[in-house]
Design a protein around this motif. Structure first.
Motif: not given
Length: 371
Positions: A124-125, A127-128, A131, A167, A170-172, A322
């Motif tokens: 996730r990190l 991906l963020l 982006s 965002y 990144s938290w699903t 996250m």
């Protein structure tokens, strides 16, 4: 006839009269121990004591009655303490109930911790951050090369929606929107309950909003001033009364301009724990605009979305989100409301607050006002 010596009979009777008085008792008016000159008047002594005791009891009774009746300050302090205690509940989050307490659940919990922190969080990190890189390249290119126009504003709005969507990813984030999508119109303002700064991120991933918010330091402040300024967002410093006056004036100008980005206001003015609604400030309700209530409800099954800014920074708050399984949220766009002719601005704000609280089953906090 002259009298030069003491009368033994008088001294003896006077001494007996004085010795018969009890400590703490005073004679009533019109009586004095020296008046009782002989031991032959015990009835008068007894009556004097009775009258003195009656006066003492009566004075104590009046004093006790006055003390019991004069309890306004005590009641006020007690009521204030109860209200303060209730109000503090709006800014605290309950500790989650432990479920990994036995030998066969603990391994599953430990496996979940490893998956969330060692696999999901790095992905996730990445991906963020990726982006952000893509967004900055495209956004600042548009900002530098395109002239100011409605088209430029639409492109910037679309890019900001993209970043907010990343965002949420990144938290699903599992977000359900209910009601019609907001449409930009002059003379309209959207108001929502406030749990965390991610409220704005979630709403702007669906529709771009300008927002009124405190100016934060660090990387959040950079995004506010370098990116969100393009939407017409309004920033203020809580310690500067001048800032509030300027924001109130610019807010009215923004709302009544049909070519601006829809304005979002969090009238509570602070983050609340998603179980209560605290008093709505009147700024968004005294401009003569149509008010669109927005109710945001987070499901705490996976993570507590409430941001307590006194205990953790926004970066720490994001890391916690996250490293959770998911952020589950429902957003309700409610019926637009206008101020009635027979209600004040405060009553209008309270009515909108009650609509939002009812939609998401929140309690309305009674704040300490004038106690």
């Amino acid at each position: 006839m002259s009298y030069s010596g003491a009368n033994p009979k008088y001294e003896r009777s006077h001494s007996m009269a004085q010795q018969q008085y009890l400590p703490g008792l005073t004679m009533p008016a019109g009586h004095h121990p020296s008046d009782l000159t002989t031991p032959d008047d015990p009835k008068e002594i007894e009556n004097a004591y009775i009258e003195a005791e009656a006066e003492r009891l009566q004075s104590q009774q009046k004093s006790l009655l006055s003390v019991m009746l004069n309890i306004n300050s005590v009641l006020t302090d007690a009521a204030a303490a109860m209200v303060d205690d209730s109000f503090l509940k709006c800014f605290t989050s309950a500790a989650p109930d432990p479920w990994n307490w036995n030998f066969y659940l603990a391994p599953l919990w430990l496996l979940g911790v490893v998956l969330r922190h060692c696999i999901l969080f790095p992905f996730r990190l990445t991906l963020l951050l990726s982006s952000h890189l893509i967004f900055f390249i495209m956004f600042f290119t548009v900002k530098a090369l395109m002239p100011k126009s409605p088209l430029k504003l639409k492109v910037e709005q679309r890019l900001i929606r993209f970043l907010c969507g990343m965002y949420v990813a990144s938290w699903t984030g599992v977000i359900k929107f209910h009601g019609p999508r907001p449409v930009p119109e002059g003379g309209h303002v959207w108001v929502a309950n406030h749990t965390s700064m991610i409220d704005y991120v979630i709403l702007s991933s669906y529709t771009a909003f300008a927002v009124i918010m405190q100016l934060h330091p660090g990387w959040v402040g950079f995004l506010q001033t370098a990116v969100l300024d393009s939407l017409g967002c309004l920033w203020f410093n809580r310690t500067q009364a001048k800032d509030r006056y300027l924001v109130a004036r610019r807010m009215a100008e923004h709302v009544h301009d049909p070519n601006t980005t829809p304005l979002l206001v969090f009238p509570e003015g602070t983050c609340v724990n998603n179980e209560y609604c605290v008093m709505f400030k009147r700024g968004a309700f005294e401009m003569g605009a149509t008010v669109h209530p927005v109710a945001i409800k987070y499901n705490k099954i996976f993570v507590e979305a409430f941001w307590n800014s006194r205990r953790q920074s926004f970066t720490q708050h994001l890391i916690r989100l996250m490293s959770s399984w998911a952020v589950v949220c429902d957003v309700y766009f409610l019926e637009p409301q206008k101020k009635r002719d027979d209600e004040s601005v405060d009553e209008f704000a309270a009515r909108v607050q009650a609509m939002i609280a009812k939609q998401v089953a929140f309690q309305i906090s009674v704040e300490r006002m004038g106690l």
